[in-house]
Design an enzyme around this catalytic site. Structure first.
Site, PDB file in Angstrom:
ATOM      1  N   LYS A 230       0.837  -1.205   0.000  1.00 25.54           N
ATOM      2  CA  LYS A 230       0.000   0.000   0.000  1.00 25.54           C
ATOM      3  C   LYS A 230       0.876   1.261   0.000  1.00 25.54           C
ATOM      4  O   LYS A 230       0.630   2.193  -0.762  1.00 25.54           O
ATOM      5  CB  LYS A 230      -0.893  -0.063   1.261  1.00 25.54           C
ATOM      6  CG  LYS A 230      -1.928   1.011   1.383  1.00 25.54           C
ATOM      7  CD  LYS A 230      -3.027   0.548   2.327  1.00 25.54           C
ATOM      8  CE  LYS A 230      -2.709   0.719   3.803  1.00 25.54           C
ATOM      9  NZ  LYS A 230      -2.771   2.124   4.267  1.00 25.54           N
TER      10      LYS A 230
ATOM     11  N   ARG B 140       2.746   5.971  -3.231  1.00 24.03           N
ATOM     12  CA  ARG B 140       3.888   6.759  -3.709  1.00 24.03           C
ATOM     13  C   ARG B 140       4.049   6.610  -5.216  1.00 24.03           C
ATOM     14  O   ARG B 140       4.317   7.583  -5.925  1.00 24.03           O
ATOM     15  CB  ARG B 140       5.162   6.317  -2.977  1.00 24.03           C
ATOM     16  CG  ARG B 140       5.194   6.772  -1.519  1.00 24.03           C
ATOM     17  CD  ARG B 140       6.248   5.992  -0.744  1.00 24.03           C
ATOM     18  NE  ARG B 140       6.439   6.485   0.606  1.00 24.03           N
ATOM     19  CZ  ARG B 140       5.658   6.167   1.652  1.00 24.03           C
ATOM     20  NH1 ARG B 140       4.606   5.383   1.493  1.00 24.03           N
ATOM     21  NH2 ARG B 140       5.925   6.653   2.863  1.00 24.03           N
TER      22      ARG B 140
ATOM     23  N   GLY C 298      -5.071   8.281   5.716  1.00 25.95           N
ATOM     24  CA  GLY C 298      -4.176   9.323   6.237  1.00 25.95           C
ATOM     25  C   GLY C 298      -3.021   9.558   5.281  1.00 25.95           C
ATOM     26  O   GLY C 298      -2.559  10.688   5.089  1.00 25.95           O
TER      27      GLY C 298
ATOM     28  N   ARG D 202      -7.906  12.604  12.968  1.00 27.12           N
ATOM     29  CA  ARG D 202      -6.455  12.341  13.060  1.00 27.12           C
ATOM     30  C   ARG D 202      -5.651  13.636  12.895  1.00 27.12           C
ATOM     31  O   ARG D 202      -6.061  14.541  12.182  1.00 27.12           O
ATOM     32  CB  ARG D 202      -6.063  11.285  12.023  1.00 27.12           C
ATOM     33  CG  ARG D 202      -6.748   9.960  12.335  1.00 27.12           C
ATOM     34  CD  ARG D 202      -6.419   8.888  11.349  1.00 27.12           C
ATOM     35  NE  ARG D 202      -5.005   8.553  11.375  1.00 27.12           N
ATOM     36  CZ  ARG D 202      -4.417   7.734  10.501  1.00 27.12           C
ATOM     37  NH1 ARG D 202      -5.135   7.195   9.536  1.00 27.12           N
ATOM     38  NH2 ARG D 202      -3.141   7.479  10.602  1.00 27.12           N
TER      39      ARG D 202
ATOM     40  N   SER E 185       7.743  10.003  10.827  1.00 26.19           N
ATOM     41  CA  SER E 185       6.533   9.694  10.052  1.00 26.19           C
ATOM     42  C   SER E 185       6.851   9.635   8.561  1.00 26.19           C
ATOM     43  O   SER E 185       7.281  10.629   7.968  1.00 26.19           O
ATOM     44  CB  SER E 185       5.464  10.768  10.308  1.00 26.19           C
ATOM     45  OG  SER E 185       4.488  10.731   9.289  1.00 26.19           O
TER      46      SER E 185
ATOM     47  N   GLN F 165       4.675   9.373   6.258  1.00 20.06           N
ATOM     48  CA  GLN F 165       3.687  10.169   5.529  1.00 20.06           C
ATOM     49  C   GLN F 165       4.088  11.640   5.500  1.00 20.06           C
ATOM     50  O   GLN F 165       4.090  12.286   4.445  1.00 20.06           O
ATOM     51  CB  GLN F 165       2.318  10.051   6.196  1.00 20.06           C
ATOM     52  CG  GLN F 165       1.750   8.648   6.166  1.00 20.06           C
ATOM     53  CD  GLN F 165       0.455   8.530   6.948  1.00 20.06           C
ATOM     54  OE1 GLN F 165       0.016   9.482   7.594  1.00 20.06           O
ATOM     55  NE2 GLN F 165      -0.152   7.363   6.899  1.00 20.06           N
TER      56      GLN F 165
ATOM     57  N   ASP G 266       2.485  -0.318  12.411  1.00 22.43           N
ATOM     58  CA  ASP G 266       1.275  -0.897  11.805  1.00 22.43           C
ATOM     59  C   ASP G 266       1.080  -2.367  12.180  1.00 22.43           C
ATOM     60  O   ASP G 266      -0.026  -2.904  12.040  1.00 22.43           O
ATOM     61  CB  ASP G 266       1.326  -0.782  10.277  1.00 22.43           C
ATOM     62  CG  ASP G 266       1.132   0.658   9.806  1.00 22.43           C
ATOM     63  OD1 ASP G 266       0.729   1.509  10.618  1.00 22.43           O
ATOM     64  OD2 ASP G 266       1.400   0.928   8.622  1.00 22.43           O
TER      65      ASP G 266
ATOM     66  N   LYS H 155      -4.119   6.296  15.095  1.00 21.69           N
ATOM     67  CA  LYS H 155      -4.231   5.570  13.819  1.00 21.69           C
ATOM     68  C   LYS H 155      -5.717   5.485  13.430  1.00 21.69           C
ATOM     69  O   LYS H 155      -6.531   6.245  13.925  1.00 21.69           O
ATOM     70  CB  LYS H 155      -3.565   4.201  13.946  1.00 21.69           C
ATOM     71  CG  LYS H 155      -2.043   4.297  14.138  1.00 21.69           C
ATOM     72  CD  LYS H 155      -1.375   4.901  12.914  1.00 21.69           C
ATOM     73  CE  LYS H 155       0.126   4.999  13.061  1.00 21.69           C
ATOM     74  NZ  LYS H 155       0.746   5.708  11.922  1.00 21.69           N
TER      75      LYS H 155
ATOM     76  N   ARG I  43      -6.923  -3.004  10.333  1.00 21.20           N
ATOM     77  CA  ARG I  43      -5.901  -3.854  10.969  1.00 21.20           C
ATOM     78  C   ARG I  43      -6.432  -4.523  12.241  1.00 21.20           C
ATOM     79  O   ARG I  43      -6.011  -5.618  12.606  1.00 21.20           O
ATOM     80  CB  ARG I  43      -4.627  -3.052  11.251  1.00 21.20           C
ATOM     81  CG  ARG I  43      -3.983  -2.544   9.972  1.00 21.20           C
ATOM     82  CD  ARG I  43      -2.524  -2.165  10.136  1.00 21.20           C
ATOM     83  NE  ARG I  43      -2.123  -1.244   9.093  1.00 21.20           N
ATOM     84  CZ  ARG I  43      -1.814  -1.585   7.843  1.00 21.20           C
ATOM     85  NH1 ARG I  43      -1.845  -2.849   7.464  1.00 21.20           N
ATOM     86  NH2 ARG I  43      -1.461  -0.679   6.953  1.00 21.20           N
TER      87      ARG I  43
HETATM   88  C1  S3P Z   1       2.853   5.232   6.296  1.00 27.39           C
HETATM   89  C2  S3P Z   1       3.482   5.642   7.436  1.00 27.39           C
HETATM   90  C3  S3P Z   1       2.974   5.321   8.775  1.00 27.39           C
HETATM   91  C4  S3P Z   1       2.051   4.114   8.739  1.00 27.39           C
HETATM   92  C5  S3P Z   1       0.996   4.272   7.691  1.00 27.39           C
HETATM   93  C6  S3P Z   1       1.633   4.406   6.313  1.00 27.39           C
HETATM   94  C7  S3P Z   1       3.451   5.595   4.985  1.00 27.39           C
HETATM   95  O1  S3P Z   1       2.209   6.400   9.277  1.00 27.39           O
HETATM   96  O2  S3P Z   1       1.446   3.944  10.011  1.00 27.39           O
HETATM   97  O3  S3P Z   1       0.150   3.128   7.693  1.00 27.39           O
HETATM   98  O4  S3P Z   1       3.042   5.022   3.943  1.00 27.39           O
HETATM   99  O5  S3P Z   1       4.348   6.438   4.962  1.00 27.39           O
HETATM  100  P1  S3P Z   1       2.894   7.711   9.939  1.00 27.39           P
HETATM  101  O6  S3P Z   1       3.559   8.437   8.845  1.00 27.39           O
HETATM  102  O7  S3P Z   1       1.725   8.461  10.528  1.00 27.39           O
HETATM  103  O8  S3P Z   1       3.835   7.199  10.959  1.00 27.39           O
END
Ligand code: S3P
Length: 436
Positions: free
Chosen positions: A31, A36, A103, A131, A176, A178, A322, A349, A394
């Protein structure tokens, strides 16, 4: 494009404990890499071909947002062909950008549009609207974007009026993947140099992929990136299996006696399979074999043979965050007491996973204490129970794993939410607990 094929997960799942997992299984595309790949293909100028895209609703949300920004995405086989426009070609959306439960979509798309001279309004479902968003909006504002959000800029819906960005320096308070990726996307559109540092390394798909695609991003240290203005080149990519989806089968095969299972074609990115080290520390028999490399990502298979587990202490850094719900299930079946600590992020989360894991383990008859930064789990002999997903994919799949090893019958209500990351989970599970 629609990624709706196979999005129907059963609304309730019932499993009978004690049936071993046998044979081979392949999980959907990663995912994190899928989000990306779609975004990087959108900002590359030309045609990119992605195979093995994750088929869940989260990645469909990223497709929806990119299409709303003018990017043409055509489904092809288990992937897509993307006509990238470069940053300059993105168009002001006429409606809101629908991020659903994702997110990753909301935070990364915020970075994507931060350098565009137009207005974007990003909305999410009830869970996503609760969130934290300041962690991405504040640095984008410091780079020159105008941003806002509900609750004084803390929560979705969020609004980004992008514009000329200047290179910036940002130290993330919490590691993070993300937020880092959002800031990299802003940095690629900014004048001058952008420096991003994190308190600890987060998952590095973005660095691996963008480096392989010739974008101006440099790893100065394990938690320090330098980004200059530029774009990746169009590319072809076969996305490896998702290690976080694989974790459900891997833990199940560890704890259901007589299991012997191979998970094929999984990303072996060290920032994503750290949970295997935790399971090995608990006594799990897991062998990993690398079979190739795909756009900077090692890929291979994971072979698990069931074994009695023992408790351990688990520090919840970003590389296993995760997988903590399913590691909590492993702990519930292990001898002794496991403490999960330094994992306060679990609370923000898709559900508050400290609270939801505590509730579901209690249902299974396991002694558990919730703490602000994790959980204390007293391993034992979980009994089949009626469990809930709490609207969290999850938690739903972790509940199914518990049921596979518990005595008697377990039902997980609200199981349809597995469509977020793994619509075919129940069908794939059925094939390995009942191999033909
Ligand atoms: C992710 C980063 C993590 C992870 C999320 C996916 C990503 O979150 O928990 O399921 O793809 O970069 P955070 O960036 O909030 O840590």
């Amino acid at each position: 494009m629609t990624l709706k094929d196979g999005l129907d997960a059963p609304s309730e799942l019932t499993v009978i404990g004690g049936r071993p997992l046998l044979g081979r299984v392949r999980v959907p595309g990663c995912k994190g890499i899928s989000h990306r790949a779609l975004i990087f293909a959108a900002i590359a100028n030309g045609r990119s071909t992605l195979r093995g895209l994750a088929n869940g609703a989260d990645v469909a949300s990223t497709v929806t947002c990119l299409e709303a920004l003018g990017v043409k995405i055509r489904a092809e086989g288990d992937g897509a062909v993307v006509r990238g426009l470069g940053f300059e070609g993105l168009r002001e959306p006429t409606g809101v950008l629908e991020c659903g439960n994702s997110g990753t979509t909301m935070r990364m798309v915020a970075g994507l549009v931060a350098g565009r001279d137009f207005l974007s309004v990003l909305v999410g479902d009830e869970s996503l609207s609760a969130r934290p968003m300041r962690r991405v909006l504040d640095p984008l504002a410091a780079a020159g974007a105008r941003v806002d959000g509900r609750d004084g800029g803390a929560l979705a819906p969020i609004v980004v009026r992008g514009g000329d960005l200047r290179g910036f320096r940002h130290e993330l308070a919490t590691a993070s993947g993300q937020v880092k990726t959002a800031l990299v996307l802003a940095g690629l559109q900014a004048d001058g140099i952008t420096e991003i540092t994190e308190p600890a390394p987060s998952r590095d798909h973005t660095e691996r992929m963008l480096t392989a695609l010739g974008a101006p991003i440099e790893r100065v240290g394990p938690s320090h990136l330098r980004v200059r203005a530029g774009e990746p080149t169009p590319f072809e990519l076969t996305i490896p299996g998702d290690p976080s989806s694989a974790a459900f089968f891997i833990v199940a095969a560890c704890i259901v006696p007589e299991s012997d299972l191979v998970v094929e074609s999984v990303s072996l990115n060290p920032a994503r399979i750290a949970y295997v080290d935790v399971l090995r520390r608990m006594g799990a028999q897991i062998e990993i074999t690398q079979t190739g490399v795909e756009v900077g990502e090692p890929v291979g298979e994971v072979h698990v043979v069931a074994n009695r587990l023992i408790a351990t202490d688990i520090a919840g850094d970003e590389s296993i965050i995760d997988e903590l719900p399913v590691l909590a299930i492993a702990a519930a079946f292990a001898d002794g007491t496991t403490t999960i600590y330094d994992a306060a992020e679990l609370a923000v989360k898709e559900s508050n996973r400290i609270g939801t894991v505590e509730q579901e383990l209690t249902q299974l008859g396991i002694g558990v204490e919730a703490r602000p930064d994790g959980l204390v789990i007293h391993g034992g002999a979980p009994k089949g129970a009626s469990l809930k997903s709490h609207g969290d994919h999850r938690i739903a799949m972790a509940g199914a794993v518990a049921g596979l090893a518990a005595s008697g019958e377990t039902t997980v209500r609200g199981f349809g939410v597995t469509a977020i990351s793994y619509p075919g989970f129940a069908a794939d599970l059925e094939a390995i607990v009942n191999p033909s």
